[in-house]
Design a protein around this motif. Structure first.
Motif, PDB file in Angstrom:
ATOM      1  N   THR A 171     -14.161 -51.224 -17.112  1.00 23.65           N
ATOM      2  CA  THR A 171     -14.084 -51.563 -18.532  1.00 23.65           C
ATOM      3  C   THR A 171     -14.942 -52.784 -18.828  1.00 23.65           C
ATOM      4  OG1 THR A 171     -12.211 -53.085 -18.323  1.00 23.65           O
ATOM      5  CG2 THR A 171     -11.682 -50.732 -18.632  1.00 23.65           C
ATOM      6  N   LEU A 172     -15.217 -52.977 -20.096  1.00 20.67           N
ATOM      7  CA  LEU A 172     -15.977 -54.135 -20.545  1.00 20.67           C
ATOM      8  C   LEU A 172     -15.282 -55.431 -20.137  1.00 20.67           C
ATOM      9  CD1 LEU A 172     -18.207 -55.438 -22.308  1.00 20.67           C
ATOM     10  CD2 LEU A 172     -16.703 -55.074 -24.275  1.00 20.67           C
ATOM     11  N   TYR A 173     -13.987 -55.517 -20.406  1.00 23.32           N
ATOM     12  CA  TYR A 173     -13.269 -56.752 -20.089  1.00 23.32           C
ATOM     13  C   TYR A 173     -13.135 -56.974 -18.587  1.00 23.32           C
ATOM     14  CZ  TYR A 173     -12.148 -57.764 -24.974  1.00 23.32           C
ATOM     15  OH  TYR A 173     -12.222 -58.090 -26.305  1.00 23.32           O
ATOM     16  N   GLU A 174     -13.105 -55.930 -17.797  1.00 20.35           N
ATOM     17  CA  GLU A 174     -13.094 -56.108 -16.345  1.00 20.35           C
ATOM     18  C   GLU A 174     -14.418 -56.719 -15.892  1.00 20.35           C
ATOM     19  OE1 GLU A 174     -12.684 -53.727 -12.104  1.00 20.35           O
ATOM     20  OE2 GLU A 174     -12.352 -52.618 -13.962  1.00 20.35           O
ATOM     21  N   ALA A 175     -15.529 -56.294 -16.478  1.00 17.14           N
ATOM     22  CA  ALA A 175     -16.831 -56.871 -16.137  1.00 17.14           C
ATOM     23  C   ALA A 175     -16.856 -58.361 -16.483  1.00 17.14           C
ATOM     24  CB  ALA A 175     -17.953 -56.131 -16.875  1.00 17.14           C
ATOM     25  N   VAL A 176     -16.320 -58.729 -17.655  1.00 17.68           N
ATOM     26  CA  VAL A 176     -16.260 -60.136 -18.058  1.00 17.68           C
ATOM     27  C   VAL A 176     -15.382 -60.924 -17.087  1.00 17.68           C
ATOM     28  CG1 VAL A 176     -15.498 -61.740 -19.867  1.00 17.68           C
ATOM     29  CG2 VAL A 176     -16.731 -59.643 -20.490  1.00 17.68           C
TER      30      VAL A 176
ATOM     31  N   GLN B 226     -13.446 -66.553 -25.778  1.00 18.55           N
ATOM     32  CA  GLN B 226     -12.195 -66.769 -26.520  1.00 18.55           C
ATOM     33  C   GLN B 226     -11.542 -65.428 -26.879  1.00 18.55           C
ATOM     34  OE1 GLN B 226     -12.869 -68.672 -30.285  1.00 18.55           O
ATOM     35  NE2 GLN B 226     -10.742 -69.306 -30.485  1.00 18.55           N
ATOM     36  N   ASP B 227     -12.336 -64.457 -27.350  1.00 17.75           N
ATOM     37  CA  ASP B 227     -11.784 -63.143 -27.694  1.00 17.75           C
ATOM     38  C   ASP B 227     -11.241 -62.433 -26.460  1.00 17.75           C
ATOM     39  OD1 ASP B 227     -12.461 -63.602 -30.323  1.00 17.75           O
ATOM     40  OD2 ASP B 227     -14.277 -62.363 -30.255  1.00 17.75           O
ATOM     41  N   PHE B 228     -11.960 -62.554 -25.339  1.00 16.98           N
ATOM     42  CA  PHE B 228     -11.492 -61.961 -24.088  1.00 16.98           C
ATOM     43  C   PHE B 228     -10.151 -62.569 -23.680  1.00 16.98           C
ATOM     44  CE2 PHE B 228     -11.251 -62.781 -19.475  1.00 16.98           C
ATOM     45  CZ  PHE B 228     -10.963 -61.502 -19.045  1.00 16.98           C
ATOM     46  N   GLU B 229     -10.052 -63.900 -23.716  1.00 23.92           N
ATOM     47  CA  GLU B 229      -8.803 -64.558 -23.307  1.00 23.92           C
ATOM     48  C   GLU B 229      -7.667 -64.236 -24.269  1.00 23.92           C
ATOM     49  OE1 GLU B 229      -9.965 -68.652 -22.722  1.00 23.92           O
ATOM     50  OE2 GLU B 229     -10.604 -68.232 -20.668  1.00 23.92           O
ATOM     51  N   ASN B 230      -7.956 -64.129 -25.573  1.00 24.25           N
ATOM     52  CA  ASN B 230      -6.923 -63.731 -26.538  1.00 24.25           C
ATOM     53  C   ASN B 230      -6.410 -62.333 -26.222  1.00 24.25           C
ATOM     54  OD1 ASN B 230      -7.069 -66.160 -27.929  1.00 24.25           O
ATOM     55  ND2 ASN B 230      -8.447 -65.373 -29.493  1.00 24.25           N
ATOM     56  N   TRP B 231      -7.316 -61.397 -25.938  1.00 25.01           N
ATOM     57  CA  TRP B 231      -6.929 -60.029 -25.571  1.00 25.01           C
ATOM     58  C   TRP B 231      -6.061 -60.046 -24.310  1.00 25.01           C
ATOM     59  CZ3 TRP B 231      -8.170 -57.558 -20.974  1.00 25.01           C
ATOM     60  CH2 TRP B 231      -7.768 -56.225 -20.895  1.00 25.01           C
ATOM     61  N   LEU B 232      -6.467 -60.839 -23.329  1.00 23.48           N
ATOM     62  CA  LEU B 232      -5.755 -60.897 -22.052  1.00 23.48           C
ATOM     63  C   LEU B 232      -4.333 -61.421 -22.233  1.00 23.48           C
ATOM     64  CD1 LEU B 232      -6.322 -60.331 -19.058  1.00 23.48           C
ATOM     65  CD2 LEU B 232      -7.057 -62.704 -18.835  1.00 23.48           C
ATOM     66  N   ASN B 233      -4.131 -62.296 -23.197  1.00 22.37           N
ATOM     67  CA  ASN B 233      -2.821 -62.908 -23.411  1.00 22.37           C
ATOM     68  C   ASN B 233      -1.970 -62.195 -24.466  1.00 22.37           C
ATOM     69  OD1 ASN B 233      -3.086 -65.026 -21.493  1.00 22.37           O
ATOM     70  ND2 ASN B 233      -4.523 -66.010 -22.873  1.00 22.37           N
ATOM     71  N   ARG B 234      -2.522 -61.190 -25.132  1.00 24.00           N
ATOM     72  CA  ARG B 234      -1.756 -60.407 -26.114  1.00 24.00           C
ATOM     73  C   ARG B 234      -0.819 -59.446 -25.403  1.00 24.00           C
ATOM     74  NH1 ARG B 234      -6.376 -59.814 -29.552  1.00 24.00           N
ATOM     75  NH2 ARG B 234      -6.939 -57.919 -28.472  1.00 24.00           N
ATOM     76  N   GLY B 235       0.154 -58.963 -26.139  1.00 25.40           N
ATOM     77  CA  GLY B 235       1.078 -57.974 -25.624  1.00 25.40           C
ATOM     78  C   GLY B 235       0.363 -56.696 -25.189  1.00 25.40           C
ATOM     79  N   CYS B 236       1.046 -55.910 -24.417  1.00 21.83           N
ATOM     80  CA  CYS B 236       0.476 -54.675 -23.876  1.00 21.83           C
ATOM     81  C   CYS B 236       0.972 -53.473 -24.667  1.00 21.83           C
ATOM     82  CB  CYS B 236       0.856 -54.526 -22.417  1.00 21.83           C
ATOM     83  SG  CYS B 236       0.250 -55.899 -21.410  1.00 21.83           S
ATOM     84  N   LYS B 237       0.088 -52.493 -24.843  1.00 23.02           N
ATOM     85  CA  LYS B 237       0.418 -51.290 -25.597  1.00 23.02           C
ATOM     86  C   LYS B 237       0.920 -50.158 -24.717  1.00 23.02           C
ATOM     87  CE  LYS B 237      -2.983 -52.319 -29.152  1.00 23.02           C
ATOM     88  NZ  LYS B 237      -4.195 -51.882 -29.840  1.00 23.02           N
ATOM     89  N   SER B 238       0.658 -50.251 -23.419  1.00 17.52           N
ATOM     90  CA  SER B 238       1.043 -49.170 -22.514  1.00 17.52           C
ATOM     91  C   SER B 238       1.186 -49.722 -21.102  1.00 17.52           C
ATOM     92  CB  SER B 238      -0.027 -48.067 -22.524  1.00 17.52           C
ATOM     93  OG  SER B 238      -1.217 -48.555 -21.929  1.00 17.52           O
TER      94      SER B 238
ATOM     95  N   LYS C 246      -0.437 -48.699 -18.569  1.00 18.15           N
ATOM     96  CA  LYS C 246      -1.806 -48.808 -18.045  1.00 18.15           C
ATOM     97  C   LYS C 246      -2.433 -50.122 -18.493  1.00 18.15           C
ATOM     98  CE  LYS C 246      -6.296 -46.542 -18.129  1.00 18.15           C
ATOM     99  NZ  LYS C 246      -7.097 -45.437 -18.630  1.00 18.15           N
ATOM    100  N   ASP C 247      -2.240 -50.486 -19.763  1.00 22.22           N
ATOM    101  CA  ASP C 247      -2.744 -51.740 -20.313  1.00 22.22           C
ATOM    102  C   ASP C 247      -2.117 -52.930 -19.587  1.00 22.22           C
ATOM    103  OD1 ASP C 247      -4.307 -53.217 -22.192  1.00 22.22           O
ATOM    104  OD2 ASP C 247      -2.583 -53.406 -23.537  1.00 22.22           O
ATOM    105  N   MET C 248      -0.821 -52.849 -19.329  1.00 19.10           N
ATOM    106  CA  MET C 248      -0.108 -53.917 -18.630  1.00 19.10           C
ATOM    107  C   MET C 248      -0.657 -54.099 -17.218  1.00 19.10           C
ATOM    108  SD  MET C 248       3.990 -54.282 -17.808  1.00 19.10           S
ATOM    109  CE  MET C 248       4.384 -53.837 -19.472  1.00 19.10           C
ATOM    110  N   ALA C 249      -0.887 -53.002 -16.520  1.00 19.94           N
ATOM    111  CA  ALA C 249      -1.408 -53.066 -15.155  1.00 19.94           C
ATOM    112  C   ALA C 249      -2.821 -53.652 -15.136  1.00 19.94           C
ATOM    113  CB  ALA C 249      -1.399 -51.678 -14.524  1.00 19.94           C
ATOM    114  N   GLN C 250      -3.653 -53.229 -16.091  1.00 15.85           N
ATOM    115  CA  GLN C 250      -5.018 -53.743 -16.141  1.00 15.85           C
ATOM    116  C   GLN C 250      -5.026 -55.240 -16.404  1.00 15.85           C
ATOM    117  OE1 GLN C 250      -7.480 -52.545 -19.458  1.00 15.85           O
ATOM    118  NE2 GLN C 250      -9.350 -52.996 -18.342  1.00 15.85           N
ATOM    119  N   LYS C 251      -4.241 -55.689 -17.369  1.00 21.61           N
ATOM    120  CA  LYS C 251      -4.207 -57.112 -17.689  1.00 21.61           C
ATOM    121  C   LYS C 251      -3.664 -57.926 -16.527  1.00 21.61           C
ATOM    122  CE  LYS C 251      -4.097 -56.709 -22.702  1.00 21.61           C
ATOM    123  NZ  LYS C 251      -3.425 -57.088 -23.942  1.00 21.61           N
ATOM    124  N   ALA C 252      -2.651 -57.417 -15.843  1.00 26.60           N
ATOM    125  CA  ALA C 252      -2.099 -58.124 -14.683  1.00 26.60           C
ATOM    126  C   ALA C 252      -3.154 -58.256 -13.583  1.00 26.60           C
ATOM    127  CB  ALA C 252      -0.867 -57.385 -14.153  1.00 26.60           C
ATOM    128  N   ARG C 253      -3.925 -57.197 -13.361  1.00 26.12           N
ATOM    129  CA  ARG C 253      -4.965 -57.216 -12.329  1.00 26.12           C
ATOM    130  C   ARG C 253      -6.062 -58.216 -12.699  1.00 26.12           C
ATOM    131  NH1 ARG C 253      -9.487 -54.323 -11.737  1.00 26.12           N
ATOM    132  NH2 ARG C 253      -8.990 -52.882 -13.414  1.00 26.12           N
TER     133      ARG C 253
END
Length: 101
Positions: free
Chosen positions: A26-31, A70-82, A84-91
């Motif tokens: 994903t884009l955010y994983e690359a960042v 800043q947008d990446f870090e905000n996304w990382l700290n926002r709640g999870c929708k699924s 899969k989203d939770m696992a990705q953010k935790a990783r």
């Protein structure tokens, strides 16, 4: 998702560009991979958090994305929708040495 080869360019606060080749789903994983690599390196100045951008150039097909740290870090700290989203953010948090938040 399929892994994509990417080149990520991040400028430090001294305006020095740092270019890294990563492979990410994903884009955010690359960042996250780029930030995890450059932060704390002796040869890299401080990376800003506000309007500092990471430019991600995906190869095959070639697409360029610009993401504010800043947008990446905000996304990382926002709640999870699924789960899969939770696992990705935790990783990604673990990759960045952020632990659980």
């Amino acid at each position: 998702m399929a892994l994509k080869a990417c080149t990520v360019v991040i400028h430090d606060l001294n305006d020095t560009a740092h270019s890294l080749d990563v492979t990410a789903e994903t884009l955010y994983e690359a960042v996250a991979q780029a930030l995890a690599t450059v932060r704390g390196q002796d040869w890299v100045g401080e990376i800003g958090r506000g309007l500092t951008t990471a430019t991600v150039k995906v190869r095959n097909p070639e697409v360029t994305h610009i993401v504010k740290v800043q947008d990446f870090e905000n996304w990382l700290n926002r709640g999870c929708k699924s789960p899969k989203d939770m696992a990705q953010k935790a990783r990604l948090r673990q990759m960045l040495g952020m632990g659980k938040q």
